[in-house]
Design a protein around this motif. Structure first.
Motif: not given
Length: 300
Positions: A242-264, A266-270
């Protein structure tokens, strides 16, 4: 022993452009495997099943019983580049190469035996992503001088040609992906050796370390590109939730922060990698896969 190629490999090669299908290699694979085993003095135990989409892996032993794995990949897959990446990592975070003496004779890779039946996909999602992040950190190292790997710009440039010719149903997402790529390449932040095809299924349980990665498609570029494929792991579960788009964006942010990668970034390459994969799946007739990938891309 019969060394018939796994059906997943046969289907994957059949989806490629005719110029890169390596049909001669596929037809000769049983004989090539026998010769590679004989050349190295190995005994075959079994072919790894269900196998991968890019190679044949035979579980083998040395004469003294020491286990190993023999991997044969088609010429277009450039096993020499995979060998160079594995050698550069030296077993740190990745499977270890056991013998390079005969590689130039047949292109086969002799690797340490891992546990092919146990990947990170066997773990709960949160734990799997944690272990995957730790593995990626070990792989991101500076490439050696004079390396022969392609760059992110080069690989995505070839992929962009197909996106420019995408059908109408993909056109809007393709345009967004191409625009994101152009912006990302304008100022790449770093140049590191990347796995190129990193996901949970590429990280296997091992003896000398809990988890080691296999099957790189190496290239040189920024970390966000490498991390982008991991973002959409277990895509079916993400789309079904049920998370849908919000879940996808949370995953981008969580992985970006965990590996010290810029969120934007990571979103662009994803976005780019999901749309490119979705368009390729659509071209190959794998409509269900294409629909999942493109729905995911639209959420980003």
């Amino acid at each position: 022993m019969a060394f018939e190629p796994p059906q997943r490999l046969v289907r994957a090669l059949g989806e490629m452009p005719v110029s890169a299908q390596d049909t001669d290699w596929l037809g000769q694979l049983p004989e090539l495997t026998e010769a590679a085993l004989s050349r190295r003095g190995l005994r075959a135990q079994r072919v790894q099943a269900p196998g991968g989409r890019s190679s044949l892996v035979v579980l083998v032993t040395y004469a003294d019983g020491t286990p190993a794995a023999l991997k044969l990949a088609p010429p277009h897959a450039r096993p020499d580049r995979e060998l160079a990446a594995l050698a550069h990592w030296g077993g740190f975070g990745a499977v270890r190469v056991l013998d390079t003496r005969h590689h130039e004779d047949d292109g086969a890779l002799l690797l340490e035996r891992l546990h092919p039946e146990v990947s990170l996909r066997s773990l709960p999602e949160a734990k799997a992503l944690l272990e995957a992040s730790g593995t990626l950190r070990r792989l991101w190292v500076a490439p050696p001088a004079g390396h022969g790997w392609e760059t992110v710009a080069e690989r995505t440039g070839a992929q962009s040609a197909a996106l420019m010719a995408a059908p109408a149903e993909v056109r809007a997402l393709a345009d967004s992906a191409l625009a994101a790529r152009e912006e990302l390449l304008a100022a790449p932040p770093d140049e590191l050796l990347l796995h190129g095809n990193f996901r949970q299924g590429k990280v296997l349980a091992a003896e000398r370390a809990p988890w080691l990665t296999v099957g790189p498609d190496p290239l040189v570029g920024e970390r966000a590109y490498d991390l982008a494929r991991l973002v959409r792991d277990r895509l079916e579960d993400l789309v079904a939730s049920s998370a849908g788009a919000a879940g996808a964006r949370r995953r981008v942010n969580k992985l970006a922060d965990a590996l010290e990668v810029d969120r934007d970034r990571l979103r662009g390459w994803t976005l780019f990698r999901a749309v490119e994969s979705g368009n390729r799946a659509l071209t190959a007739g794998r409509r269900r896969d294409a629909e999942l990938l493109l729905e995911f891309a639209a959420w980003l």
